[in-house]
Design an enzyme around this catalytic site. Structure first.
Site, mmCIF file in Angstrom:
data_model
loop_
_atom_site.group_PDB
_atom_site.id
_atom_site.type_symbol
_atom_site.label_atom_id
_atom_site.label_comp_id
_atom_site.label_asym_id
_atom_site.label_seq_id
_atom_site.Cartn_x
_atom_site.Cartn_y
_atom_site.Cartn_z
ATOM 1 N N ASP A 24 22.413 9.727 -2.290
ATOM 2 C CA ASP A 24 23.282 10.613 -3.063
ATOM 3 C C ASP A 24 24.457 11.003 -2.172
ATOM 4 O OD1 ASP A 24 20.933 10.461 -4.600
ATOM 5 O OD2 ASP A 24 21.226 12.472 -5.415
ATOM 6 N N LYS A 71 26.822 11.736 -10.784
ATOM 7 C CA LYS A 71 26.037 12.972 -10.725
ATOM 8 C C LYS A 71 26.986 14.161 -10.734
ATOM 9 C CE LYS A 71 22.906 15.305 -7.416
ATOM 10 N NZ LYS A 71 22.163 15.120 -6.140
ATOM 11 N N LYS A 117 23.116 11.773 -13.737
ATOM 12 C CA LYS A 117 22.231 12.775 -13.145
ATOM 13 C C LYS A 117 22.892 14.156 -13.170
ATOM 14 C CE LYS A 117 19.775 13.946 -8.845
ATOM 15 N NZ LYS A 117 19.424 13.494 -7.469
#
Length: 329
Positions: A166, A229, A265
Site C-alpha cells: 500500500d 484506495k 479499497k
C-alpha cells in the site's frame, strides 16, 4: 443454521493484472465530477432496500473475507502484530462459527496490513494460512521522503515477504496538476513491487475536489495500480460515499476502455457493520457482483471486525455482546 457465502476463486485466478498504460493527458483532461450529483446518489445507497436476517449474516461474513485486518499505530509491537495475526487465523469466535454452520468455509480476512518493520513478524505468524501480508510502504502516511528511499522501502517489504504494498502518493502533485510527475512516481513504485500487488492511497480528504480525486484515480490506474484506495486513515477526512462513487466510476470507465478490472479499497472511519454493508451495496450497484471479491474489493479496517462479530451474535441470539468478548490485538 446453514449459510452459503458465495466465493469465486476461479474468477480470481482468471483476473488479469493491470499492465499499465501510457499517460493519456487528453483523457485526464476530460474527467469531471459533479459533487452535488454524487452526493445525491450517495444518499440513496442502502436507503432503498436492506438485507435482513440470514441474508444479513451472510453479507457480514462476506465482509470479513473482504477485510484487510490492520494495525498502523505508533505504539505497534511484534507482540501486537502476532496477536492480530492470531485473530486473522480465527476472525470470528468459534462458538459463533459453529452456530452458523460455516466452519467448513474457512473464513479469514483478505490480508493483514502492517508497517514495513513488522512484515517479517506477520509473515511468520501467518505461515501456512494462505493469508497475505500487506505492507504500508513509501513513507506512510505522508509519502514525502525522496523517491529512492521510498522505492528501497518497497523492495525491502517485498524481500521480507509482503505480497501486497500500500503506497501513498504525493498529494501536492495532484493539487498542482503535475500528472506526469505522479504517473512517473507510481510507475516506478509499480516496478519496485515486482509480483507484489500495489494499492495506491490517494489521501482523498486532502485533494480538495472530487474532480481531483477522479483524475488522480485515473493517473494511478494508467501507471499500473492494482487497487486505488481512499485514505491512510490518518487524515481528518477519510473514506466517504461521494468520494467512493467518484473513484468506482473511474474504475468502471477504465474497465470500459481497457478491459482491465481495478480493485477498490475504502479505508479510514469504516468501523460499523452497517457502514460495511452500505459500501458493499455501492460496489454491487455500481460495478456488479463480480467486484465483491477480495481480489477487487477490500475494507481497510481494524475496529470493524469487532462490530461485525457483535452483529453476528445479535443475529443469532437477539442480544448484543460487550466489545471485550470479541478480542482483538
Amino acid at each position: 443454521m446453514s449459510l452459503k457465502i458465495v466465493d469465486t476463486p476461479k474468477e480470481a485466478a482468471r483476473h488479469k493484472r493491470n499492465p499499465g498504460y501510457p499517460l493519456d493527458l487528453d483523457w485526464v483532461g476530460q474527467v469531471r465530477m459533479n459533487r452535488s450529483a454524487l452526493e445525491r446518489r450517495a444518499g440513496t445507497i442502502g436507503a432503498r432496500r436492506s438485507v435482513k436476517k440470514e441474508h444479513q449474516l451472510a453479507w457480514l461474513l462476506k465482509a470479513v473475507a473482504l477485510m484487510d485486518l490492520t494495525t498502523l499505530n505508533s505504539d505497534d509491537t511484534p507482540g501486537r502484530v502476532e496477536r492480530l495475526c492470531a485473530k486473522a487465523r480465527n476472525p470470528i469466535r468459534p462458538d459463533l462459527v459453529e452456530a452458523l454452520g460455516v466452519k467448513h468455509l474457512g473464513i479469514t480476512p483478505a490480508a493483514v496490513c502492517v508497517y514495513h518493520n513488522f512484515v517479517a513478524t506477520a509473515v511468520e505468524a501467518l505461515d501456512g494460512t494462505g493469508i497475505p501480508v500487506a505492507a504500508v510502504s513509501t513513507a506512510f502516511p505522508h509519502g514525502l521522503t525522496p523517491l529512492d528511499i521510498r522505492l528501497a522501502e518497497i523492495k525491502a517489504s517485498v524481500a521480507d515477504g509482503a505480497q501486497e504494498i500500500d503506497i501513498v502518493i504525493e498529494r501536492g502533485m495532484v493539487l498542482n496538476g503535475d500528472w506526469q510527475g505522479l504517473y512517473e512516481q507510481v510507475r516506478a513504485m509499480r516496478e519496485a513491487c515486482g509480483d507484489a500487488h500495489i494499492k495506491t492511497i490517494l489521501g482523498t480528504g486532502e485533494l480538495a475536489t472530487l474532480t481531483n480525486v477522479a483524475k488522480a484515480s485515473l493517473v494511478c490506474m494508467l501507471a499500473g495500480a492494482d487497487f486505488i484506495k481512499t485514505s491512510t486513515g490518518k487524515e481528518k477526512v477519510n473514506a466517504t460515499l461521494p468520494t467512493s462513487l467518484a473513484m468506482v466510476r473511474m474504475i468502471r470507465w477504465f474497465y470500459q476502455e481497457t478491459g482491465i478490472e481495478i480493485g477498490y479499497k475504502p479505508a479510514g472511519g469504516i468501523a460499523k457493520a452497517k457502514d460495511a454493508l452500505t459500501y458493499m451495496a455501492l460496489m454491487k450497484e455500481e460495478l456488479g457482483r463480480g467486484w465483491l471479491e477480495p481480489h477487487l474489493f477490500r475494507f481497510g479496517a481494524s475496529s470493524l471486525l469487532t462490530d461485525i462479530e457483535r452483529q453476528i451474535e445479535h443475529g443469532l441470539t437477539g442480544h448484543y455482546a460487550a466489545d471485550y468478548r470479541m478480542a482483538m490485538a
